[in-house]
Design a protein around this motif. Structure first.
Motif, PDB file in Angstrom:
ATOM      1  N   GLU A 194       0.594  -1.189  -0.024  1.00  0.00           N
ATOM      2  CA  GLU A 194       0.015  -0.060  -0.091  1.00  0.00           C
ATOM      3  C   GLU A 194       1.035   1.263  -0.083  1.00  0.00           C
ATOM      4  O   GLU A 194       1.650   1.249   0.877  1.00  0.00           O
ATOM      5  N   PHE A 195       0.552   2.224  -0.981  1.00  0.00           N
ATOM      6  CA  PHE A 195       1.293   3.292  -1.096  1.00  0.00           C
ATOM      7  C   PHE A 195       0.467   4.695  -0.683  1.00  0.00           C
ATOM      8  O   PHE A 195      -0.893   4.414  -0.988  1.00  0.00           O
ATOM      9  N   PHE A 196       1.022   5.684  -0.096  1.00  0.00           N
ATOM     10  CA  PHE A 196       0.155   6.939  -0.153  1.00  0.00           C
ATOM     11  C   PHE A 196       0.685   7.867  -1.162  1.00  0.00           C
ATOM     12  O   PHE A 196       1.644   7.972  -1.873  1.00  0.00           O
ATOM     13  N   PRO A 197      -0.157   8.645  -1.860  1.00  0.00           N
ATOM     14  CA  PRO A 197       0.218   9.631  -2.990  1.00  0.00           C
ATOM     15  C   PRO A 197       1.281  10.511  -2.693  1.00  0.00           C
ATOM     16  O   PRO A 197       1.098  11.039  -1.673  1.00  0.00           O
ATOM     17  N   PRO A 198       2.329  10.713  -3.275  1.00  0.00           N
ATOM     18  CA  PRO A 198       3.286  11.555  -3.035  1.00  0.00           C
ATOM     19  C   PRO A 198       2.912  13.102  -3.177  1.00  0.00           C
ATOM     20  O   PRO A 198       2.080  13.370  -4.114  1.00  0.00           O
ATOM     21  N   LYS A 199       3.346  13.926  -2.375  1.00  0.00           N
ATOM     22  CA  LYS A 199       3.240  15.136  -2.324  1.00  0.00           C
ATOM     23  C   LYS A 199       3.956  16.155  -3.108  1.00  0.00           C
ATOM     24  O   LYS A 199       3.801  17.484  -3.470  1.00  0.00           O
ATOM     25  N   THR A 200       5.279  15.724  -3.080  1.00  0.00           N
ATOM     26  CA  THR A 200       6.230  16.559  -3.787  1.00  0.00           C
ATOM     27  C   THR A 200       7.116  15.706  -4.861  1.00  0.00           C
ATOM     28  O   THR A 200       6.909  14.601  -4.955  1.00  0.00           O
ATOM     29  N   GLU A 201       7.810  16.340  -5.664  1.00  0.00           N
ATOM     30  CA  GLU A 201       8.584  15.786  -6.629  1.00  0.00           C
ATOM     31  C   GLU A 201       9.496  14.766  -6.076  1.00  0.00           C
ATOM     32  O   GLU A 201       9.758  13.534  -6.825  1.00  0.00           O
ATOM     33  N   LYS A 202      10.262  15.150  -5.161  1.00  0.00           N
ATOM     34  CA  LYS A 202      11.045  14.297  -4.203  1.00  0.00           C
ATOM     35  C   LYS A 202      10.384  13.052  -3.705  1.00  0.00           C
ATOM     36  O   LYS A 202      10.910  11.696  -3.961  1.00  0.00           O
ATOM     37  N   MET A 203       9.396  13.204  -3.375  1.00  0.00           N
ATOM     38  CA  MET A 203       8.505  12.149  -2.622  1.00  0.00           C
ATOM     39  C   MET A 203       8.026  11.062  -3.964  1.00  0.00           C
ATOM     40  O   MET A 203       8.060   9.765  -3.496  1.00  0.00           O
ATOM     41  N   GLU A 204       7.721  11.589  -5.084  1.00  0.00           N
ATOM     42  CA  GLU A 204       7.302  11.259  -6.117  1.00  0.00           C
ATOM     43  C   GLU A 204       8.491  10.224  -6.778  1.00  0.00           C
ATOM     44  O   GLU A 204       8.184   8.988  -7.002  1.00  0.00           O
ATOM     45  N   GLU A 205       9.646  10.734  -6.518  1.00  0.00           N
ATOM     46  CA  GLU A 205      10.895   9.817  -6.879  1.00  0.00           C
ATOM     47  C   GLU A 205      10.842   8.652  -6.121  1.00  0.00           C
ATOM     48  O   GLU A 205      11.260   7.597  -6.336  1.00  0.00           O
ATOM     49  N   THR A 253      -8.982  14.808  -0.906  1.00  0.00           N
ATOM     50  CA  THR A 253      -8.148  15.857  -0.915  1.00  0.00           C
ATOM     51  C   THR A 253      -6.651  15.377  -1.736  1.00  0.00           C
ATOM     52  O   THR A 253      -5.840  16.181  -2.168  1.00  0.00           O
ATOM     53  N   THR A 254      -6.698  13.866  -2.005  1.00  0.00           N
ATOM     54  CA  THR A 254      -5.638  13.466  -2.701  1.00  0.00           C
ATOM     55  C   THR A 254      -5.966  12.902  -4.062  1.00  0.00           C
ATOM     56  O   THR A 254      -5.721  12.116  -4.959  1.00  0.00           O
ATOM     57  N   ARG A 255      -7.501  13.254  -4.684  1.00  0.00           N
ATOM     58  CA  ARG A 255      -8.206  12.677  -5.700  1.00  0.00           C
ATOM     59  C   ARG A 255      -7.376  12.655  -6.939  1.00  0.00           C
ATOM     60  O   ARG A 255      -7.131  11.557  -7.465  1.00  0.00           O
ATOM     61  N   GLU A 256      -6.716  13.974  -7.313  1.00  0.00           N
ATOM     62  CA  GLU A 256      -5.913  14.059  -8.344  1.00  0.00           C
ATOM     63  C   GLU A 256      -4.701  13.086  -8.427  1.00  0.00           C
ATOM     64  O   GLU A 256      -4.071  12.517  -9.045  1.00  0.00           O
ATOM     65  N   ARG A 257      -3.793  13.178  -7.198  1.00  0.00           N
ATOM     66  CA  ARG A 257      -2.849  12.602  -6.902  1.00  0.00           C
ATOM     67  C   ARG A 257      -2.872  10.976  -6.986  1.00  0.00           C
ATOM     68  O   ARG A 257      -2.068  10.128  -7.203  1.00  0.00           O
ATOM     69  N   THR A 258      -3.912  10.697  -6.239  1.00  0.00           N
ATOM     70  CA  THR A 258      -4.125   9.249  -6.259  1.00  0.00           C
ATOM     71  C   THR A 258      -4.365   8.797  -7.544  1.00  0.00           C
ATOM     72  O   THR A 258      -3.832   7.721  -8.016  1.00  0.00           O
ATOM     73  N   HIS A 259      -5.186   9.409  -8.365  1.00  0.00           N
ATOM     74  CA  HIS A 259      -5.429   8.983  -9.662  1.00  0.00           C
ATOM     75  C   HIS A 259      -4.241   8.987 -10.562  1.00  0.00           C
ATOM     76  O   HIS A 259      -3.890   7.717 -11.044  1.00  0.00           O
ATOM     77  N   ASN A 260      -3.277   9.952 -10.515  1.00  0.00           N
ATOM     78  CA  ASN A 260      -2.059   9.993 -11.355  1.00  0.00           C
ATOM     79  C   ASN A 260      -1.160   8.811 -10.999  1.00  0.00           C
ATOM     80  O   ASN A 260      -0.665   8.423 -11.925  1.00  0.00           O
ATOM     81  N   THR A 261      -1.210   8.591  -9.492  1.00  0.00           N
ATOM     82  CA  THR A 261      -0.155   7.600  -9.319  1.00  0.00           C
ATOM     83  C   THR A 261      -0.679   6.175  -9.834  1.00  0.00           C
ATOM     84  O   THR A 261      -0.037   5.354 -10.197  1.00  0.00           O
ATOM     85  N   VAL A 262      -1.819   5.763  -9.530  1.00  0.00           N
ATOM     86  CA  VAL A 262      -2.463   4.648  -9.832  1.00  0.00           C
ATOM     87  C   VAL A 262      -2.406   4.413 -11.457  1.00  0.00           C
ATOM     88  O   VAL A 262      -2.054   3.472 -11.787  1.00  0.00           O
ATOM     89  N   ALA A 263      -2.645   5.571 -12.209  1.00  0.00           N
ATOM     90  CA  ALA A 263      -2.744   5.295 -13.661  1.00  0.00           C
ATOM     91  C   ALA A 263      -1.214   5.195 -14.207  1.00  0.00           C
ATOM     92  O   ALA A 263      -1.104   4.633 -14.891  1.00  0.00           O
ATOM     93  N   ARG A 264      -0.200   5.870 -13.438  1.00  0.00           N
ATOM     94  CA  ARG A 264       1.053   5.743 -13.748  1.00  0.00           C
ATOM     95  C   ARG A 264       1.546   4.168 -13.628  1.00  0.00           C
ATOM     96  O   ARG A 264       2.100   3.769 -14.406  1.00  0.00           O
TER      97      ARG A 264
END
Ligand code: FAD
Length: 203
Positions: free
Chosen positions: A28-39, A65-76
């Protein structure tokens, strides 16, 4: 040595050589908040991929509150790795139409698995109050999603009993209703003693 390279080293050692495909794990991951966390997240996904997880999932922040970030992470994850990925989705502060919109976007992005949750009341409130045009609980959410697309649906389970439940038997009845509504898997909350889980599984 950072955590990712340590994990890579462990995978490469003879002790773990037989693990990939041999253990049923999900992460289980949580959606990253920053570019560094995304890396860091991406590094972690690629590091864990050789273990061939059955699926990975990405959590959903309170009130969408993470709607976009959750979507983008799962889609990627779906787009760029072969790992089946699930998106968590809650009923908090959302109408049924808004939830349908989120679910449709997942379906379009190739996401076929949703972890369907009621969610916690926002702002530290103790009692969950459904949106007037929304779903009242996870049972209703599962039934609603079932009608939209043939998603694989996972729900929550509580070996130590959810605090809103009148008693453990009522909590189990709630789990049964979620499965009857169309969920095919339950993922448990943390528990601190293995026996607690085994007793729950028997029940
Ligand atoms: C694996 C897992 C992943 C999670 N991921 C997230 C996440 O990404 N984002 C997030 O915000 N939260 C997440 N949560 C937390 C979850 O949202 C909270 O625990 C929330 O309080 C309950 O959600 P639920 O889906 O379990 O609710 P439900 O199953 O709908 O109900 C919660 C409890 O309320 C009681 N109840 C429900 N309906 C009724 C009824 N009609 N009558 C009587 N009692 C009833 C039941 O006893 C039940 O145990 C997760 C929890 C787990 C276990």
């Amino acid at each position: 040595m950072n955590q990712a390279s340590e994990t890579r080293r462990a995978h490469a050692s003879p002790l773990f050589a037989g693990l990939p495909g041999d253990i049923g794990v999900s992460f289980e991951f949580f959606p990253p908040k920053t570019e560094k966390m995304e890396e860091t997240l991406w590094d972690s996904v690629l590091t864990l991929a050789p273990l061939a997880p059955r699926f990975v999932s990405v959590t959903y922040g309170a009130g969408g509150t993470t709607r976009e970030r959750t979507h983008n992470t799962v889609a990627r994850i779906v787009r760029e790795t072969g790992i089946p990925a699930a998106a968590h989705l809650t009923c908090v502060e959302a109408t049924k139409d808004e939830i349908a919109e989120v679910a449709d976007a997942y379906w379009q992005a190739g996401v076929r698995h949703i972890v369907a949750l009621r969610g916690d009341p926002p702002g530290g409130a103790t009692k969950f109050t459904p949106h007037p045009q929304g779903y009242a609980n996870a049972v209703e959410l599962v039934a609603g999603l079932r009608e939209l697309h043939p998603f694989e649906l996972s729900v929550s389970a509580y070996p130590e009993t959810h605090p809103d439940a009148a008693n453990p038997a009522a909590d189990l009845d709630n789990l049964k209703r979620k499965l009857d509504a169309g969920a095919t898997r339950a993922i448990t909350q943390f528990f601190f003693e293995p026996d607690t889980f085994f007793r729950f599984q028997d029940a």
